[in-house]
Design an enzyme around this catalytic site. Structure first.
Site, PDB file in Angstrom:
ATOM      1  N   ASP A 124       0.818  -1.210   0.000  1.00 39.56           N
ATOM      2  CA  ASP A 124       0.000   0.000   0.000  1.00 39.56           C
ATOM      3  C   ASP A 124       0.855   1.265   0.000  1.00 39.56           C
ATOM      4  O   ASP A 124       0.439   2.301  -0.519  1.00 39.56           O
ATOM      5  CB  ASP A 124      -0.923   0.007   1.222  1.00 39.56           C
ATOM      6  CG  ASP A 124      -1.962  -1.116   1.163  1.00 39.56           C
ATOM      7  OD1 ASP A 124      -2.167  -1.669   0.063  1.00 39.56           O
ATOM      8  OD2 ASP A 124      -2.545  -1.434   2.208  1.00 39.56           O
ATOM      9  N   ASP A 250      -3.955  11.509  23.078  1.00 35.31           N
ATOM     10  CA  ASP A 250      -2.702  11.318  22.351  1.00 35.31           C
ATOM     11  C   ASP A 250      -2.694  12.044  21.016  1.00 35.31           C
ATOM     12  O   ASP A 250      -1.632  12.232  20.418  1.00 35.31           O
ATOM     13  CB  ASP A 250      -2.450   9.826  22.113  1.00 35.31           C
ATOM     14  CG  ASP A 250      -1.903   9.136  23.361  1.00 35.31           C
ATOM     15  OD1 ASP A 250      -1.607   9.836  24.342  1.00 35.31           O
ATOM     16  OD2 ASP A 250      -1.777   7.902  23.351  1.00 35.31           O
TER      17      ASP A 250
END
Length: 379
Positions: A124, A250
């Site tokens: 990918d 995060d």
């Protein structure tokens, strides 16, 4: 190249009678399978992208390039650093073929108007890399699965000759993978020296700012995270100029439908078919039980900035590349790009997508429940 496709539209049609009150609105929904690859004229040039220094790709790369140049008489473009691989440059037999290649260098040479279509050999990441080479219109991309995951690479190399021939003849379905247009605006604070009447520097304390802008085309996602800091990321998220939330955690992922099956799905997001016009916003480990991923219309403008009370800076990356620090006063503006990636399908956009879900992510794979007989039902 052009793609034959129908767009969603409202059509005002007459009902049984001809009076105005008998007119009704009918909504035409685009059929993803109707998108076909057609050529205005036969393709003459092709860009071959190969994962750098991967020994397993050397033979497929050589076979494909020889087929394209010797059999199909095509102009082959290859990145210069690919040919600098010792395993390729030392091959005297292949050397005669490489002399026919056109080479380019990333960020230095513009090939946007020279290539008719692209062939990717790898995983990918090769498709993501191909997307990054074109900041505007992207040629159709044919991706062969020669990497690890292969969610975006539907073609198998075993029958590459017949498959490439079909593409050259224009016999293929296509899916337009939307991209994100990202603009990063940075405050550039510089000290301004003060001079006396004789030109002597007196102080170096005054500060003036200028703004530097950079723009990127992103196929998968924009990731804003806390970087090396141990503190929570604290960024404000605006939609069309309005503050909608502050992300404390995060970080946050802003992804395309194509990117919804990448980092976003690992962070708990839903998977969206690439034909759906949308932008996905997914928090990364939010410090809130109620902060769930959301999907917004493709036409909105998102803006991300550090919160005023943020204890630390943030970091941003684009499809896993060009990672950079975001400080107070900097901003990241995200909209849907006008330049999608035309990805060539093995069968059609729907079947290819569900095949990838099953084969790569093992979507809804479980042991089948045993059949219940009539005798068992009595108990």
């Amino acid at each position: 190249m052009c793609t034959a496709m129908k767009f969603n539209q409202c059509v005002l049609q007459d009902a049984a009678g001809s009076h105005d009150e008998n007119k009704v609105w009918k909504w035409h929904i685009q059929d993803p399978a109707s998108q076909r690859l057609t050529w205005n004229k036969p393709p003459k040039s092709v860009l071959v992208i190969k994962k750098i220094r991967d020994a397993s790709l050397l033979q497929p790369f050589k076979e494909l390039c020889m087929f394209l140049t010797e059999v199909k008489n095509m102009i082959v473009y290859v990145e210069k650093k690919v040919l600098e691989d010792p395993a390729i440059s030392a091959d005297e037999n292949f050397g005669a073929i490489t002399k026919k290649f056109c080479t380019f260098r990333e960020d230095l040479d513009d090939i946007s108007n020279r290539v008719d279509f692209i062939i990717c050999l790898g995983g990918d990441g090769t498709l993501l890399y191909a997307s990054s080479l074109f900041q505007e219109s992207v040629p159709p991309v044919m991706a062969f699965h020669l990497g690890s995951l292969g969610f975006l690479t539907p073609f198998k190399f075993d029958t590459y000759q017949s498959q490439v021939t079909q593409i050259i003849e224009g016999n293929a379905a296509i899916v337009l993978r939307s991209r994100l247009k990202v603009r990063v605006l940075k405050e550039n604070w510089e000290k301004k020296a003060r001079l006396d009447e004789n030109g002597v520097i007196l102080t170096n304390r005054d500060i003036e700012s200028s703004r530097k802008a950079a723009q990127y085309q992103v196929l998968n996602e924009v990731v804003v995270d806390r970087g090396p800091s141990s503190y929570l990321s604290n960024v404000d998220l605006f939609l069309d100029g309005h503050l909608i939330t502050t992300v404390q955690g995060d970080g946050v992922i802003v992804s395309t439908p194509t990117g919804s099956t990448a980092y976003a799905v690992a962070a708990g997001a839903s998977m969206i078919h690439p034909n759906v016009p949308a932008i996905m916003i997914t928090p990364i480990c939010p410090h809130s039980l109620s902060f769930r991923p959301i999907v917004v219309p493709a036409g909105v403008e998102l803006k991300i900035m550090l919160s005023r009370g943020a204890r630390n800076t943030a970091w941003v990356s684009f499809d896993g590349r060009k990672r950079q620090e975001i400080c107070h006063g900097d901003s990241i503006t995200i909209t849907t790009s006008c330049f999608p990636v035309p990805s060539i399908c093995f069968r059609d956009p729907v079947n290819d997508w569900f095949e990838s879900l099953a084969q790569c992510l093992h979507w809804n794979v479980r042991k089948k429940q045993n059949y219940l007989s009539s005798e068992d039902e009595e108990f």
